[in-house]
Design a protein around this motif. Structure first.
Motif, mmCIF file in Angstrom:
data_model
loop_
_atom_site.group_PDB
_atom_site.id
_atom_site.type_symbol
_atom_site.label_atom_id
_atom_site.label_comp_id
_atom_site.label_asym_id
_atom_site.label_seq_id
_atom_site.Cartn_x
_atom_site.Cartn_y
_atom_site.Cartn_z
ATOM 1 N N VAL A 21 0.819 -1.220 0.000
ATOM 2 C CA VAL A 21 0.000 0.000 0.000
ATOM 3 C C VAL A 21 0.850 1.267 0.000
ATOM 4 O O VAL A 21 0.317 2.371 0.125
ATOM 5 N N LEU A 22 2.176 1.140 -0.152
ATOM 6 C CA LEU A 22 3.046 2.318 -0.062
ATOM 7 C C LEU A 22 2.735 3.349 -1.142
ATOM 8 O O LEU A 22 2.636 4.544 -0.859
ATOM 9 N N ILE A 23 2.609 2.922 -2.389
ATOM 10 C CA ILE A 23 2.356 3.868 -3.483
ATOM 11 C C ILE A 23 1.004 4.542 -3.302
ATOM 12 O O ILE A 23 0.848 5.745 -3.552
ATOM 13 N N GLU A 24 0.001 3.773 -2.859
ATOM 14 C CA GLU A 24 -1.317 4.351 -2.618
ATOM 15 C C GLU A 24 -1.254 5.409 -1.524
ATOM 16 O O GLU A 24 -1.942 6.433 -1.588
ATOM 17 N N ILE A 25 -0.423 5.170 -0.491
ATOM 18 C CA ILE A 25 -0.227 6.169 0.561
ATOM 19 C C ILE A 25 0.476 7.397 -0.018
ATOM 20 O O ILE A 25 0.089 8.539 0.246
ATOM 21 N N GLN A 26 1.495 7.178 -0.832
ATOM 22 C CA GLN A 26 2.243 8.287 -1.420
ATOM 23 C C GLN A 26 1.362 9.135 -2.328
ATOM 24 O O GLN A 26 1.583 10.346 -2.468
ATOM 25 N N ASP A 27 0.353 8.527 -2.928
ATOM 26 C CA ASP A 27 -0.539 9.252 -3.837
ATOM 27 C C ASP A 27 -1.466 10.210 -3.090
ATOM 28 O O ASP A 27 -2.218 10.946 -3.714
#
Length: 483
Positions: free
Chosen positions: A261-267
């Motif tokens: 879920v890292l990229i989703e958090i970064q978005d």
């Protein structure tokens, strides 16, 4: 009136008329035409802590007992460093280096950097991990709810009473809460829930550490701890020592997994300062905070219970006194898992809904949103496809949790399969591709070595989880009531 848009939270500039109709203007749109992101280091850190500090923290005392005072803390630190390092590599992949185009999801990042078969494998691994985690959280939350009810029963009726409590009604309660929360459109609107869940994780971890310290301070406290963990011939057989060591490695390794879920958090982050720099700070803060709590819970729990540490060290203090404090800790676990469930299911929701909107962009059932005025909330844009699909997903997870109440073993297997590719392999491979590292250069070699070592650990953990699953299946009866 129905407002037709590509997707409520997936707006692009070519759909500006529809966006404006919904009340947005150029001032509150980002460079890609989506609703302006407002995330900060604090909100991203909260998301990370919510995703990383799961109920798995409660099993770390058991893991320490299997590994001992030397290997236990060393393994914990090793995986914290690996997780932080690979998260920094992944954060640099959010924007394409040449065009600066955003990649909204983990799968988008892999597709942009490693197309072909690797992209498909990534999709399978991520979906398996996310779905397995949400089912596991359903089970674990119900266990904490049951613990509260049993604790009050023992306190009221005495310790000799059976106080039987079924898990199934609490799974249904958990599902009803998730059906409501699942209507939160996307990660961008989830910050308040992650902050609440992060506070809850601090609360129950602190209570566990406090109870451990109190137990160690007791005059009559005498437990056996060793440098190498449980002793062959005394605590376990040689075969059990091997299986338990494998499972302990897996527990510690997967306790840190949040790459899915890292990229989703970064978005969710503002575009200035650059998202990758902010995400790296958030990762350092989140992983460091997590490691401190993990060390405290694991080491103090091991000191309190020794080589006989229970799988969940909060239940090791019994259902008795101080019953109210253990009750509060279990309530905190349940609330935390309510938020964590949303952190892990939002990427699934987004992936499915994006696929349907791209496949049938003219379908009113999928595309139309209706402005509904909710008291004390304001306008909410209701989409019937989102309502039905997300409700169906939550019901599916609770049914699977009821059918397979030992799903944590399945979760261990799913985690073993997905940990290496998602947390280690793909971030390293994408970094090598972006940095154009020469084959057999010093950096290329040590990155590859780290990847292979983590693969071996993942295989070992898979074997340990599979052995536990086989043991459970021998006595398994579907829908059998649990005590």
């Amino acid at each position: 009136m129905a407002i037709e848009v590509l997707k409520k939270n997936g707006m692009f500039m070519e759909h500006a008329p529809e966006v404006m109709e919904k009340g947005y203007s150029g001032k509150n749109l980002d460079d890609d035409g989506r609703e302006k992101r407002t995330g900060t280091v604090i909100t991203a850190s909260a998301h990370i802590i919510t995703a990383v500090i799961g109920s798995g923290v409660l099993s770390l005392a058991w893991a320490m007992a299997q590994l001992g005072w030397v290997a236990g803390p060393a393994v914990l630190m090793a995986f914290s460093v690996i997780t932080w390092f690979t998260s920094t590599l992944l954060a640099d992949c959010y924007r394409s280096p040449i065009t600066g185009k955003r990649n909204y999801t983990y799968i988008d990042v892999v597709r942009a950097n490693l197309a072909g078969m690797k992209f498909q494998l990534c999709g399978l691994a991520q979906c398996a991990n996310l779905i397995g985690t949400t089912i596991g959280y359903t089970i674990t939350a119900s266990i904490s709810m049951v613990a509260v009810k049993r604790s009050n029963c023992f306190h009221k009726n005495g310790h000799e009473v059976d106080c039987y409590t079924s898990h199934y009604p609490f799974m249904i309660i958990f599902a009803c809460i998730q059906i409501v929360l699942s209507q939160i459109p996307n990660f961008h609107k989830l910050s308040w829930l992650s902050v609440l869940a992060a506070v809850m994780s601090f609360a129950y971890s602190s209570i566990g550490v406090g109870l451990s310290i109190a137990k160690v301070a007791e005059k009559e406290h005498h437990v056996r701890t060793t440098l190498t963990g449980v002793t062959v011939g005394v605590d376990v057989s040689g075969e059990e020592k091997v299986w338990r060591t494998f499972q302990a490695l897996g527990n510690i390794a997967f306790a840190y997994t949040y790459s899915t879920v890292l990229i989703e958090i970064q978005d969710t982050l503002k575009s200035s300062p650059p998202e990758n720099k902010v995400m790296k700070k958030a990762s350092l803060a989140g992983v460091s905070t997590t490691t401190i709590f993990y060390m405290l819970c694991g080491c103090m729990g091991y000191a309190a219970f020794g080589n006989n540490a229970p799988g969940n060290f909060l239940t090791g203090f019994g259902f008795y006194e101080p019953y109210w404090l253990v009750d509060f800790a279990n309530v905190c676990i349940a609330v935390h898992l309510i938020g964590a469930y949303q952190v892990f299911c939002q990427p699934i929701f987004g992936f499915v809904e994006n696929w349907f909107t791209q496949r049938w962009p003219e379908n009113g059932f999928i595309m139309n949103e209706y402005d509904v005025n909710i008291p004390f909330y304001g306008s909410y844009y209701l989409n019937f496809f989102r309502l039905i699909w997300r409700t169906t997903y939550v019901i599916m997870t609770v049914v699977l949790a009821m059918v397979f109440p030992f799903f944590n073993d399945f979760l261990g297997i799913i985690g073993a399969v997905s940990f290496w590719p998602l947390t280690v392999y793909f971030p390293i491979e994408m970094h090598i591709a972006q940095a154009k590292l020469q084959k057999f250069s010093s950096r290329w070699i040590w990155l590859k070595i780290m990847s292979w070592v983590c693969l071996i650990v993942a295989i070992v953990a898979f074997v340990g989880s599979a052995q536990g699953l086989i043991t459970d299946l021998k006595t398994y009866k579907p829908f059998k009531n649990q005590h």
